[in-house]
Design a protein around this motif. Sequence first.
Motif, short mmCIF file in Angstrom:
data_model
loop_
_atom_site.label_atom_id
_atom_site.label_comp_id
_atom_site.label_asym_id
_atom_site.label_seq_id
_atom_site.Cartn_x
_atom_site.Cartn_y
_atom_site.Cartn_z
N ALA A 1 -4.66 0.63 7.61
CA ALA A 1 -4.39 -0.81 7.61
C ALA A 1 -4.43 -1.41 9.00
O ALA A 1 -4.34 -2.64 9.14
CB ALA A 1 -3.02 -1.07 6.98
N LEU A 2 -4.58 -0.60 10.04
CA LEU A 2 -4.55 -1.13 11.40
C LEU A 2 -5.66 -2.16 11.63
O LEU A 2 -5.41 -3.24 12.18
CB LEU A 2 -4.69 0.00 12.42
N GLY A 3 -6.89 -1.82 11.24
CA GLY A 3 -8.00 -2.74 11.44
C GLY A 3 -7.83 -4.04 10.67
O GLY A 3 -7.91 -5.12 11.26
N PRO A 4 -7.59 -3.97 9.35
CA PRO A 4 -7.35 -5.22 8.61
C PRO A 4 -6.19 -6.04 9.16
O PRO A 4 -6.26 -7.27 9.21
CB PRO A 4 -7.07 -4.73 7.18
N ALA A 5 -5.12 -5.35 9.59
CA ALA A 5 -3.98 -6.08 10.14
C ALA A 5 -4.36 -6.78 11.44
O ALA A 5 -4.00 -7.95 11.66
CB ALA A 5 -2.82 -5.12 10.39
N LEU A 6 -5.09 -6.09 12.30
CA LEU A 6 -5.49 -6.71 13.56
C LEU A 6 -6.41 -7.90 13.30
O LEU A 6 -6.29 -8.93 13.97
CB LEU A 6 -6.20 -5.67 14.44
N ALA A 7 -7.31 -7.77 12.33
CA ALA A 7 -8.21 -8.88 12.00
C ALA A 7 -7.42 -10.09 11.53
O ALA A 7 -7.77 -11.24 11.85
CB ALA A 7 -9.22 -8.45 10.94
#
Length: 409
Positions: free
Chosen positions: A14-20
């Motif tokens: 979820a790190l990438g989606p959260a950062l986006a």
Amino acid sequence: MTQTRTRLERGRSALGPALALVHTGRAPTRAVLTAELGVTRATAGAVAAELEALGLIQVDSRPLGAAGAQGRPSHRLSIAPHGPVALAAQVHADGFRAALVGLGGQTVATAPGCMTVPADPAHVIDAVVEAGARLLRETGRRCVGAGLAVPSAVAEPEGTALNPLHVAWPAGAPVRELFSRSLAAAGIRGDDGGPVTGFAGNDVNLAALAEHRHGAGGGAQHLLCVATGHRGVGGALVLDGRLHTGSAGLALEVGHLTVNPEGPPCHCGSRGCLDIEADPLAFLTAAGREPGPEVSLLQQARDLLREEYATAPSVRAATEQLIDRLGLGLAGLVNILNPDRIILGGLHRELLEADPERLRAVVAERSLWGRSGGVPILPCTLDHNSLVGAAELAWQPVLDDPLAALSAV
């Protein structure tokens, strides 16, 4: 133990989606982040903490609830104020500009540079990279990568500029290779001491990407962007958050739509293309003004429109002519693409603001979908959106997988 490992793996994915979500302003609080990701509060908290530890975001440790709000106030999320940056560079007919751009499309520093763009692309690319390298030295920021915007279609996967008509470069100039080589020669490195990755793209494509993530295109599913910069006209399409560039990166060359069959010859071999019927030089010519060398053609056209539209009949007539040509081109694109929003940049933004009803009427009259309710036509809102879009290219690997990307920086 298995449950803990599963939660940890879910959090990492979820790190990438959260950062986006934070990057595009869609998750201003941890509560919104939890809802958008569809995870538990604990997982969202762990994800936010990991992104903060990577130096990418800031979690407000003293959350404030809205007046009269029920329940526990949520932690606010924002971009880390001193986080890493991307080096963004743009080359156009009247020179170049370099900038450092952080997450959220925030411009940290700029270094404008003006020069006559020579026929050797390596010369101007070296100059703009050196300007960017000075900014990095002055600010001391970490660099995650670099992006270059050029006034040409950029073929993929080669990274070559196929039609740099307005900068007199040879067709097929290897701009991405030259850019990467220049970055390495300038000593721009990541945290691991290795060279940062260089990306290159068409300037209007990158403007559309930036506007979709941070500007007037936010929330559009099928976004059409048409813009004129210093010379020529370009277009771009963003579908479901991704640029549509075609099979080889060459889609949406809208500048070569014919809008005046009896018009002057175009560089492409046709006649009356949008590229030469609706750019700054066309406007100055239609208004009977001789361009001067003091400032860019784009600035001369903007100044003339702003200062004399209300008082000079020749300027008003030129404005109406360009609006009609632009509207004809937009109507054809609406019929083919059926966008849910159109945004206009460069001189086209000023034309829209000068007479919005005329432009919308031309598009509605000439397009099937325009007659059934119309397509919203809005001005671009970001300053230097091609630069911000160039930075988006460099940020994309971080948005896809923050841990993997930053471990290589």
